[in-house]
Design a protein around this motif. Structure first.
Motif, PDB file in Angstrom:
ATOM      1  N   GLY A 109       0.819  -1.211   0.000  1.00  0.00           N
ATOM      2  CA  GLY A 109       0.000   0.000   0.000  1.00  0.00           C
ATOM      3  C   GLY A 109       0.851   1.258   0.000  1.00  0.00           C
ATOM      4  O   GLY A 109       0.536   2.236  -0.694  1.00  0.00           O
ATOM      5  N   ILE A 110       1.943   1.254   0.759  1.00  0.00           N
ATOM      6  CA  ILE A 110       2.854   2.415   0.759  1.00  0.00           C
ATOM      7  C   ILE A 110       3.487   2.596  -0.610  1.00  0.00           C
ATOM      8  O   ILE A 110       3.629   3.716  -1.122  1.00  0.00           O
ATOM      9  N   MET A 111       3.883   1.486  -1.241  1.00  0.00           N
ATOM     10  CA  MET A 111       4.446   1.565  -2.592  1.00  0.00           C
ATOM     11  C   MET A 111       3.442   2.151  -3.574  1.00  0.00           C
ATOM     12  O   MET A 111       3.789   2.993  -4.419  1.00  0.00           O
ATOM     13  N   MET A 112       2.200   1.750  -3.463  1.00  0.00           N
ATOM     14  CA  MET A 112       1.165   2.283  -4.352  1.00  0.00           C
ATOM     15  C   MET A 112       0.878   3.749  -4.062  1.00  0.00           C
ATOM     16  O   MET A 112       0.566   4.527  -4.985  1.00  0.00           O
ATOM     17  N   ILE A 113       0.989   4.161  -2.809  1.00  0.00           N
ATOM     18  CA  ILE A 113       0.804   5.582  -2.473  1.00  0.00           C
ATOM     19  C   ILE A 113       1.899   6.428  -3.115  1.00  0.00           C
ATOM     20  O   ILE A 113       1.660   7.541  -3.614  1.00  0.00           O
ATOM     21  N   ILE A 114       3.137   5.913  -3.115  1.00  0.00           N
ATOM     22  CA  ILE A 114       4.236   6.649  -3.763  1.00  0.00           C
ATOM     23  C   ILE A 114       3.969   6.793  -5.260  1.00  0.00           C
ATOM     24  O   ILE A 114       4.175   7.859  -5.852  1.00  0.00           O
ATOM     25  N   ILE A 115       3.472   5.716  -5.892  1.00  0.00           N
ATOM     26  CA  ILE A 115       3.162   5.789  -7.321  1.00  0.00           C
ATOM     27  C   ILE A 115       2.018   6.779  -7.572  1.00  0.00           C
ATOM     28  O   ILE A 115       2.034   7.543  -8.550  1.00  0.00           O
ATOM     29  N   ALA A 116       1.034   6.798  -6.691  1.00  0.00           N
ATOM     30  CA  ALA A 116      -0.070   7.767  -6.822  1.00  0.00           C
ATOM     31  C   ALA A 116       0.449   9.200  -6.694  1.00  0.00           C
ATOM     32  O   ALA A 116      -0.016  10.105  -7.404  1.00  0.00           O
ATOM     33  N   ALA A 117       1.422   9.413  -5.801  1.00  0.00           N
ATOM     34  CA  ALA A 117       2.019  10.747  -5.671  1.00  0.00           C
ATOM     35  C   ALA A 117       2.761  11.133  -6.951  1.00  0.00           C
ATOM     36  O   ALA A 117       2.744  12.306  -7.363  1.00  0.00           O
ATOM     37  N   LEU A 118       3.400  10.167  -7.602  1.00  0.00           N
ATOM     38  CA  LEU A 118       4.090  10.453  -8.868  1.00  0.00           C
ATOM     39  C   LEU A 118       3.082  10.834  -9.958  1.00  0.00           C
ATOM     40  O   LEU A 118       3.320  11.784 -10.729  1.00  0.00           O
ATOM     41  N   PHE A 119       1.979  10.125 -10.039  1.00  0.00           N
ATOM     42  CA  PHE A 119       0.938  10.489 -11.013  1.00  0.00           C
ATOM     43  C   PHE A 119       0.371  11.883 -10.722  1.00  0.00           C
ATOM     44  O   PHE A 119       0.112  12.668 -11.646  1.00  0.00           O
ATOM     45  N   THR A 120       0.193  12.194  -9.445  1.00  0.00           N
ATOM     46  CA  THR A 120      -0.313  13.526  -9.076  1.00  0.00           C
ATOM     47  C   THR A 120       0.681  14.615  -9.454  1.00  0.00           C
ATOM     48  O   THR A 120       0.307  15.679  -9.963  1.00  0.00           O
ATOM     49  N   ALA A 121       1.966  14.367  -9.214  1.00  0.00           N
ATOM     50  CA  ALA A 121       2.996  15.339  -9.599  1.00  0.00           C
ATOM     51  C   ALA A 121       3.012  15.542 -11.110  1.00  0.00           C
ATOM     52  O   ALA A 121       3.174  16.671 -11.599  1.00  0.00           O
ATOM     53  N   SER A 122       2.827  14.471 -11.876  1.00  0.00           N
ATOM     54  CA  SER A 122       2.763  14.596 -13.336  1.00  0.00           C
ATOM     55  C   SER A 122       1.598  15.478 -13.760  1.00  0.00           C
ATOM     56  O   SER A 122       1.735  16.317 -14.660  1.00  0.00           O
ATOM     57  N   ALA A 123       0.456  15.306 -13.109  1.00  0.00           N
ATOM     58  CA  ALA A 123      -0.714  16.111 -13.465  1.00  0.00           C
ATOM     59  C   ALA A 123      -0.490  17.585 -13.129  1.00  0.00           C
ATOM     60  O   ALA A 123      -0.810  18.472 -13.935  1.00  0.00           O
TER      61      ALA A 123
END
Length: 346
Positions: free
Chosen positions: A269-283
């Motif tokens: 779940g923490i790994m997926m949260i980091i990936i979600a933060a990367l997608f948010t930064a891209s947006a």
């Protein structure tokens, strides 16, 4: 009669005005310097000293000059001193502009020499992607910011290139995030397969569909390519938002999927949260850069009318379109001739 026969001048102190008590009191207190002073003598004796009159105590409040009482001489001096300062500022501004023009001229000369050298050596050779020479597949594009892009736009184009690379890396990491999620929950195989598909699809399509049009737009000041970039990039921004949201079954480790995976397994779940933060930064970065590119687009003089003209010129100059148009015209002429010939026979 004896009283009237008395001589008034016999007794000297009787009617002598200088013996009057008021006069004698004043003459008794004469200052020392006046005793020997004779105003009728010709001798040049010093005049009696002046008696100092009592003066008022000096004021302790500082003197303040009113603005209307400013000395005209001071104004003239200030103006004389301000002229050299203004002249120095103007001269510094001219020198700065001259240095900027010289730098741009040197950059243009360098680019011209490099282009000439490329033409002499057989033209430009594709250098992107940088692949080893022993591979059967070679580079597909030519990319050189210092040669193709003007100086004032190079930083923006480089940031967009790094943004494309950042999104590609995020998609690659998203594959491993969905794979880890698939290990925890066996029903997430669809997400893992879609994550691989998005990586293989969006990586080349985003490069060709919005990055290369942006590169070409700044290289040749093309209004049509600017419009292509804006249209595709808006769709790309929508994809960034959906990936950051992370709906289940869409193959993205966004916030919804990350919170769901956190309930099943905390490390994944923490790994997926980091990936979600990367997608948010891209947006977020995509939105900021979209505004910046749009501001630069307004300064280049591009417009929708120019884009239409460029599109019409490009379509008409395309050899494929010319061949198709010629074939259509030939077939239309032949059919018209055949119809006319049949009409004459009837």
């Amino acid at each position: 009669m004896a009283d009237f026969d008395n001589n008034p001048f016999v007794d000297p102190d009787l009617n002598n005005p200088f013996k009057d008590p008021s006069v004698t009191q004043v003459t008794r207190n004469v200052p020392p310097a006046l005793e020997e002073y004779n105003p009728f003598s010709d001798s040049k004796t010093a005049p009696p000293p002046k008696v100092k009159m009592p003066t008022a105590a000096p004021s302790t409040q500082p003197a303040i000059m009113k603005p209307t009482e400013e000395s005209p001489a001071y104004n003239q001096i200030a103006k004389v001193h301000s002229f050299p300062q203004e002249h120095a500022l103007a001269q510094a501004e001219l020198l700065k502009r001259q240095e900027e023009l010289e730098r741009k001229a040197a950059e243009l000369d360098r680019r011209e020499r490099e282009i000439q050298s490329l033409n002499q050596s057989g033209g430009r050779k594709n250098n992107w992607p940088p692949l080893p020479s022993n591979l059967p597949v070679g580079p597909c594009f030519y990319q050189d910011f210092s040669v193709d892009i003007p100086i004032e736009f190079q930083k923006t184009v480089k940031i967009m290139y790094y943004l494309w690379m950042f999104h590609t890396v995020t998609l690659f990491v998203n594959v491993f995030g969905c794979l880890a999620w698939f290990f925890v929950d066996s029903s997430r195989g669809v997400d893992f397969g879609l994550a691989i598909l998005w990586f293989l699809l969006f990586t080349p399509c985003s490069f060709v569909c919005w990055y290369r049009p942006l590169y070409g737009a700044f290289r040749s000041d093309s209004s049509f390519r600017f419009f292509v970039f804006f249209f595709v990039y808006i769709c790309q921004f929508a994809v960034h938002v959906l990936q950051a949201a992370g709906f289940q079954g869409w193959g993205n480790c966004g916030w919804i999927s990350a919170l769901t995976g956190l309930n099943k397994n905390i490390p994944i779940g923490i790994m997926m949260i980091i990936i979600a933060a990367l997608f948010t930064a891209s947006a977020v970065i995509s939105l900021v850069m979209f505004k910046k590119v749009h501001g630069l687009y307004r300064t280049t003089g591009a417009s929708f009318e120019k884009a239409q003209q460029e599109f019409a010129t490009g379509v008409m100059s395309n050899k494929t379109v010319q061949t198709a148009a010629a074939n259509a015209a030939t077939s239309a002429a032949s059919s018209a001739a055949q119809n006319a010939f049949k009409a004459n026979q009837m």
